[in-house]
Every structure is written in C-alpha cells, then in structure tokens.
Write an enzyme that holds these catalytic residues in place. Structure first.
Site, mmCIF file in Angstrom:
data_model
loop_
_atom_site.group_PDB
_atom_site.id
_atom_site.type_symbol
_atom_site.label_atom_id
_atom_site.label_comp_id
_atom_site.label_asym_id
_atom_site.label_seq_id
_atom_site.Cartn_x
_atom_site.Cartn_y
_atom_site.Cartn_z
ATOM 1 N N ASP A 132 -1.810 2.458 -5.027
ATOM 2 C CA ASP A 132 -1.812 1.146 -4.019
ATOM 3 C C ASP A 132 -1.428 -0.116 -4.641
ATOM 4 O OD1 ASP A 132 -2.396 3.051 -1.986
ATOM 5 O OD2 ASP A 132 -4.681 2.591 -1.998
ATOM 6 N N GLU A 133 -0.709 -0.219 -5.813
ATOM 7 C CA GLU A 133 -0.476 -1.334 -6.337
ATOM 8 C C GLU A 133 0.473 -1.809 -5.974
ATOM 9 O OE1 GLU A 133 -0.578 1.610 -7.915
ATOM 10 O OE2 GLU A 133 -2.107 1.815 -9.513
ATOM 11 N N GLY A 134 1.376 -1.385 -4.896
ATOM 12 C CA GLY A 134 2.556 -1.954 -4.159
ATOM 13 C C GLY A 134 3.785 -1.421 -4.954
ATOM 14 N N GLY A 146 5.495 0.836 -3.325
ATOM 15 C CA GLY A 146 6.575 1.054 -2.320
ATOM 16 C C GLY A 146 7.378 -0.211 -2.201
ATOM 17 N N ALA A 183 0.023 10.026 -0.863
ATOM 18 C CA ALA A 183 0.502 8.562 -0.993
ATOM 19 C C ALA A 183 0.730 7.742 0.264
ATOM 20 C CB ALA A 183 1.863 8.717 -1.667
ATOM 21 N N GLY A 184 0.477 6.641 0.384
ATOM 22 C CA GLY A 184 0.913 5.768 1.275
ATOM 23 C C GLY A 184 1.861 4.502 0.729
ATOM 24 N N HIS A 185 3.128 4.508 0.882
ATOM 25 C CA HIS A 185 3.806 3.321 0.161
ATOM 26 C C HIS A 185 4.231 2.347 1.410
ATOM 27 C CE1 HIS A 185 4.612 5.840 -3.576
ATOM 28 N NE2 HIS A 185 3.204 5.651 -3.212
ATOM 29 N N THR A 243 -7.940 12.438 0.155
ATOM 30 C CA THR A 243 -7.216 12.226 1.512
ATOM 31 C C THR A 243 -7.216 13.422 2.441
ATOM 32 O OG1 THR A 243 -5.250 12.754 0.459
ATOM 33 C CG2 THR A 243 -5.623 10.411 0.250
ATOM 34 N N THR A 251 -2.766 5.565 3.953
ATOM 35 C CA THR A 251 -2.991 6.948 4.291
ATOM 36 C C THR A 251 -3.983 7.302 5.249
ATOM 37 O OG1 THR A 251 -1.426 7.390 2.369
ATOM 38 C CG2 THR A 251 -2.753 9.421 3.511
ATOM 39 N N LEU A 284 -0.112 -11.653 -6.099
ATOM 40 C CA LEU A 284 -0.722 -12.758 -6.867
ATOM 41 C C LEU A 284 -1.185 -13.741 -5.657
ATOM 42 C CD1 LEU A 284 -0.855 -14.064 -9.731
ATOM 43 C CD2 LEU A 284 1.150 -15.495 -8.969
HETATM 44 P P1 GDP Z 1 1.737 1.774 -2.918
HETATM 45 O O1 GDP Z 1 1.002 2.860 -2.561
HETATM 46 O O2 GDP Z 1 1.548 1.232 -4.414
HETATM 47 O O3 GDP Z 1 3.052 1.629 -2.628
HETATM 48 O O4 GDP Z 1 0.644 0.282 -2.404
HETATM 49 P P2 GDP Z 1 0.209 0.402 -0.720
HETATM 50 O O5 GDP Z 1 1.436 0.262 0.169
HETATM 51 O O6 GDP Z 1 -0.486 1.493 -0.686
HETATM 52 O O7 GDP Z 1 -0.547 -1.080 -0.710
HETATM 53 C C1 GDP Z 1 0.167 -2.292 -1.280
HETATM 54 C C2 GDP Z 1 -0.276 -3.007 0.007
HETATM 55 O O8 GDP Z 1 -0.111 -4.401 -0.454
HETATM 56 C C3 GDP Z 1 0.602 -2.852 1.013
HETATM 57 O O9 GDP Z 1 0.194 -3.291 2.333
HETATM 58 C C4 GDP Z 1 2.009 -3.962 0.743
HETATM 59 O O10 GDP Z 1 2.465 -4.385 1.986
HETATM 60 C C5 GDP Z 1 1.183 -4.927 0.263
HETATM 61 N N1 GDP Z 1 1.915 -5.940 -0.799
HETATM 62 C C6 GDP Z 1 2.764 -5.499 -1.792
HETATM 63 N N2 GDP Z 1 2.960 -6.429 -2.540
HETATM 64 C C7 GDP Z 1 2.246 -7.686 -2.076
HETATM 65 C C8 GDP Z 1 2.065 -9.072 -2.519
HETATM 66 O O11 GDP Z 1 2.578 -9.559 -3.394
HETATM 67 N N3 GDP Z 1 1.323 -9.953 -1.605
HETATM 68 C C9 GDP Z 1 0.767 -9.420 -0.608
HETATM 69 N N4 GDP Z 1 -0.054 -10.094 0.215
HETATM 70 N N5 GDP Z 1 0.781 -8.044 -0.231
HETATM 71 C C10 GDP Z 1 1.676 -7.366 -1.024
HETATM 72 P P1 IMO Z 2 -0.596 5.805 -3.447
HETATM 73 O O1 IMO Z 2 0.906 6.435 -4.132
HETATM 74 C C1 IMO Z 2 -4.696 5.370 -3.595
HETATM 75 C C2 IMO Z 2 -7.074 9.102 -4.270
HETATM 76 C C3 IMO Z 2 -7.905 9.511 -3.035
HETATM 77 C C4 IMO Z 2 -9.191 10.058 -3.788
HETATM 78 C C5 IMO Z 2 -8.377 10.933 -4.747
HETATM 79 C C6 IMO Z 2 -8.185 12.286 -4.670
HETATM 80 O O2 IMO Z 2 -0.450 5.204 -2.133
HETATM 81 O O3 IMO Z 2 -0.774 4.690 -4.494
HETATM 82 P P2 IMO Z 2 -6.299 13.539 -3.263
HETATM 83 O O4 IMO Z 2 -6.017 13.427 -1.840
HETATM 84 O O5 IMO Z 2 -5.019 13.092 -4.161
HETATM 85 O O6 IMO Z 2 -6.870 14.779 -3.711
HETATM 86 O O7 IMO Z 2 -7.445 12.335 -3.486
HETATM 87 O O8 IMO Z 2 -7.098 9.977 -5.286
HETATM 88 N N1 IMO Z 2 -5.696 8.758 -3.879
HETATM 89 C C7 IMO Z 2 -5.066 7.738 -3.790
HETATM 90 N N2 IMO Z 2 -5.805 6.215 -4.073
HETATM 91 N N3 IMO Z 2 -3.458 5.431 -3.376
HETATM 92 C C8 IMO Z 2 -2.952 6.601 -3.579
HETATM 93 O O9 IMO Z 2 -1.619 6.895 -3.425
HETATM 94 C C9 IMO Z 2 -3.676 7.882 -3.627
HETATM 95 N N4 IMO Z 2 -3.555 9.318 -3.668
HETATM 96 C C10 IMO Z 2 -4.880 9.864 -3.917
HETATM 97 O O10 IMO Z 2 -8.470 8.390 -2.385
HETATM 98 O O11 IMO Z 2 -9.940 8.976 -4.497
HETATM 99 MG MG MG Z 3 -0.551 3.467 -1.308
#
Ligand code: GDP
Ligand code: IMO
Ligand code: MG
Length: 427
Positions: free
Chosen positions: A13-15, A17, A39-41, A128, A299, A331
């Site tokens: 979930d670092e961003g 996507g 994953a949820g991007h 998940t 997700t 940031l």
């Molecule tokens: P991913 O799984 O690495 O693609 O990340 P996620 O989508 O699960 O979670 C990242 C969240 O941060 C999402 O809600 C994005 O819309 C949001 N996001 C990404 N970059 C930024 C940013 O620079 N600032 C803010 N406020 N939100 C961001």
């Molecule tokens: P994205 O791509 C954050 C975590 C789950 C759990 C562990 C194992 O959006 O960054 P799993 O269902 O894979 O067997 O769960 O991994 N996890 C994630 N956490 N972002 C994800 O994907 C994740 N995919 C799995 O929460 O702790």
């Molecule tokens: Mg995610």
C-alpha cells in the site's frame, strides 16, 4: 531495453498504483508479476478513482498494453468484474492480456484460506482471505489449475476431478464443512474460460517483441518487501515474492533485462494484518496519521496500522531489491507535524542493532531508536517543483536518500496523477 520494475518497499500500500499509472504514460507495456487480488492499487486520474486488484495500473494509458503475468494468481470472477467495470467507465480492456501460465484461484482456495485462518486462532496472519496462500501452495505442490487449462475443457475436467477430490477430502474430513460440487465448479470455470480466452496469450513472446523494438516496459509489483515470504516477517507474510527479483520470475524476463528498480515508499509506514511493525504508533499520533491519510485497506477496508518511517526496514528493502531509485508517496500527510521521527536502529534485548532480524519473535521485541527532524508545517499538495518544497521537506527527502542509498526520482503530494514532483530522472 528500458525495463523499469516498480515495487513496494515496505508492507504494501505504498502507492504503487499511483506511480505505475503515472509512469505508464511513457511506457508501451505494463506487466503485473506477483500476488493476486489481495492487492488493491488505487489510481486517481482523469477517468476517476479506481481500486484495481488484478488489472495492471497502466490500463488508463490509451496506447499501453497491459499483461497479467504468469506469477499472478488470478481469481477469474474478480478479474471479469474488474474488466466489466473498467469497460463501463470508458476504460477499454481490449489491450489487456493474461499469461496462460498464470495459476487460478479456485473456490476451495478461498474456503481454505478462511478455515486455515480460523484454525490459527490468536496467531492468525490476518490474510485478505482471497485464497492467495492456498493457491500459491497448490502451484508449488503442482496441484494448480492454470489460466490456459480453461481453454481445454477435457483436460480441465480431468484435472479438476482429481484435485477437487483431494480438496473435498480436506474440506470434509479436516474442517467438517460441505464438499464442493465438481459440476458446479467445472461449469463456472468453463464460463470464465469463454470470457477470458480471447485475452490469453503466451505473454513472454509479447514482452520479447516489445523489448526487441526498444519499447519501455514497466513491471508492476504487488505487496511490499517486508511481506516477502523469505525476507519479510515470516510467517506474517504473503505467499509470493514482491521483490524486483520476483518480477523476473513472475513476468518471464531475465534479471539482466531490468534496467531500473524503483522502490515505492510511503513517507511513513503502514501495515495491514498481523505481524510485527517496530515503528507502529498505538497512540494519538498513529490515529492522527490514519485519520489524515484515511489509512484503510483498498481490498478489505481494514484500518491500516500507522507509524514513523523505519530506516532499518527500508535499508533491508533497498538491499534485497537493488533499488536504483525511489518514489516517496504521501509526503503531504506529514505537512502538519512540527517534529518528525525516523527509526534508525532497534533496541533488542538491551543492545542496539541496525539490521532487520530474520526471526519474527526478535522483531516483535525490537524497540525503535529514533532521530528527529523538523517538520515543515506548510501545505505541499499543490507543489509541483522540488525546489518549491519547504526546506525541511527537502531535508527529510535528503535523509531518506541517504538511508536507502539511491536518489528519489518521484515525490507524491496527493493521490491524483498530477500531484507529483519529478525530482530526478529515472534514466
Ligand atoms: P498500492 O497498493 O501500493 O497501490 O497503494 P494503495 O492504493 O493500496 O494505497 C495508497 C493510498 O495512498 C491510496 O489511497 C492512494 O490514492 C493514496 N496516495 C498515493 N500517493 C499519495 C500521496 O502522495 N498523497 C496522498 N494523500 N495520498 C496518496
Ligand atoms: P498491495 O499490492 C498490504 C497482507 C495481508 C496479510 C498478509 C497475507 O495493495 O500493496 P494474503 O492475503 O496475501 O495471504 O495476506 O499480507 N497483504 C497486503 N498488505 N497491501 C497489499 O497489497 C497486501 N497483500 C497482502 O494484509 O497481512
Ligand atoms: Mg494496496
């Protein structure tokens, strides 16, 4: 051969996507290489806001071909829903292709994920519950059903019959739940095959073609380095490698063909699910970050655990991925803090260490050692030039560069595509 791997550098979930959507504007091909619909991007761009689980985040770039690589486990029902929704919202999925070698998530994987988690009681991983672990276990045990199998109905039936027989024995005898019906699963998966068949390809050939023509290729990772089954907080990890190296296997491109590896970091840390996170803040500062950043899973909707940036974990991530550059997201979430902390070491059983232990029980006992930096207390979300960032924000970014020993290429100051600062070129 300009291939860029974009991978999660923390706990997911670092961003990724957002960064892939941005870089896909300049890429001919984007390939997802690991994970599944765990994953949820999130992508926010002129088409709207999207939470993608399987479709690569490059799908919004009109000329970019998107591939779901062999290393992804695909839940066909989730993929078809995602494709239909994209089509309905004006995003064409005709450029989406699926490796026929990708393993499929089957109904018993989802059932077993839930049952296994329940049986772990207080030691549950917090998965998940999408069937990811059981599907990857079957892949390695050679019990998997692959996307290409859907196109050969006779073989599918034969294979499903023997695997389902075995899975039903586990479901009924170990867990005491009802067996699954062969007819129902078979007919359901035949329908999936009809819908997905036109998108299936030998995707390695497509990649090879693109590279021969000198086109730019992105590899889109899922999850993050600290969820890697080898280097993460095992057993509180996912089941496929989110590392740049995993991208070689999961896309079918050798290691000599990655030119750049961009690690995506949040400017702080979050984690969903169980397992240690040394900088987790279980206080009002953690609540402040979660509230301001709306840190809830894309997700599962679960609240994400929040904490300060962990330099020890970040260094491990940089080493095992071989980052050539980084993207620092969110940031803007730090805008209001007068002081910021970075964890530069851990106190473990009375001594100070600067490495991330392999033993999860040791990681649980690690107490963060912090250094403090001044905050900037100025809104950054409208800034587009690095030089215009407040001095303290630039100092914070410089400190992160020192820690991960590579330049920061991209800084994100908001969720939408344009809320981005290009600090240094990736190439
Ligand atoms: P991913 O799984 O690495 O693609 O990340 P996620 O989508 O699960 O979670 C990242 C969240 O941060 C999402 O809600 C994005 O819309 C949001 N996001 C990404 N970059 C930024 C940013 O620079 N600032 C803010 N406020 N939100 C961001
Ligand atoms: P994205 O791509 C954050 C975590 C789950 C759990 C562990 C194992 O959006 O960054 P799993 O269902 O894979 O067997 O769960 O991994 N996890 C994630 N956490 N972002 C994800 O994907 C994740 N995919 C799995 O929460 O702790
Ligand atoms: Mg995610």
């Amino acid at each position: 051969m300009p291939v860029i791997a974009v991978v999660g550098a923390q706990w997911g979930d670092e961003g990724k996507g957002k960064v892939v959507d941005l870089l896909a504007q300049e890429a001919s091909l984007v390939v997802r290489f690991s994970g599944g619909d765990n994953a949820g991007h999130t992508v926010v761009n002129p088409y709207g806001e999207f939470g993608l689980h399987l479709v690569p985040s490059g799908i919004f770039s009109p000329h970019t071909v998107c591939i779901i690589g062999n290393g992804v486990v695909i839940n066909p029902s989730v993929l078809i829903d995602e494709m239909n929704q994209l089509d309905q919202r004006g995003v064409a999925t005709t450029r989406l292709f699926i490796s026929d070698r990708a393993n499929l998530i089957m109904p018993y994987h989802i059932l077993l994920d839930g049952l296994e988690e329940k049986s772990r009681g207080g030691k549950a991983i917090g998965t998940t519950r999408k069937g990811i672990g059981p599907a990857f276990a079957d892949k390695v045990a050679r019990l998997g059903i692959r996307a290409g199998d859907l196109l050969d109905r006779e073989m599918l039936l034969e294979r499903l019959r023997s695997v389902l027989d075995y899975k039903n024995t586990i479901l009924t005898r170990v867990y005491g739940v009802n067996p699954l019906s062969l007819d129902e699963v078979y007919s359901q998966y035949c329908q999936y095959g009809e819908r997905l068949g036109p998108h299936m390809r030998e995707t390695v050939v497509m990649l090879e073609e693109a590279l021969k023509q000198g086109k730019r290729v992105l590899r889109e990772g899922a999850q993050g380095a600290l969820l890697d089954p080898d280097f993460g907080t095992y057993p509180y990890t996912t089941s496929s490698s989110p590392l740049a190296g995993g991208g070689c296997l999961g896309a079918g491109l050798g290691p000599t063909r990655i030119n750049r590896v961009v690690g995506v970091f949040k400017s702080y840390c979050t984690r969903v699910g169980s397992g240690p996170m040394p900088t987790e803040l279980k206080d009002e500062t953690g609540d402040l970050i979660r509230g301001r950043a709306h840190e809830y899973g894309t997700t599962t909707g679960r609240p994400r655990r929040c904490g300060w940036f962990d330099a020890v974990a970040a260094r491990l991530s940089a080493q095992i991925n071989g980052f050539t550059g980084a993207a620092v997201t969110r940031l803007d979430i730090l805008d209001d803090f007068s002081r910021l902390k970075i964890c530069i070491g851990y106190k473990l059983d009375g001594r100070t260490i600067d490495y991330f232990p392999g033993n999860v029980a040791e990681v649980e006992r690690c107490q963060p050692v912090y250094e403090e930096l001044d905050g900037w207390q100025t809104p950054t979300s409208n800034i587009r030039q690095y030089e215009q960032l407040p001095l303290e924000a630039r100092q914070y970014i410089n400190r992160l560069e020192e820690i991960i020993s590579c330049p920061v290429n991209i800084i994100c100051v908001g969720p939408s595509r344009e809320q981005t600062i290009r600090k240094t070129p990736i190439f």
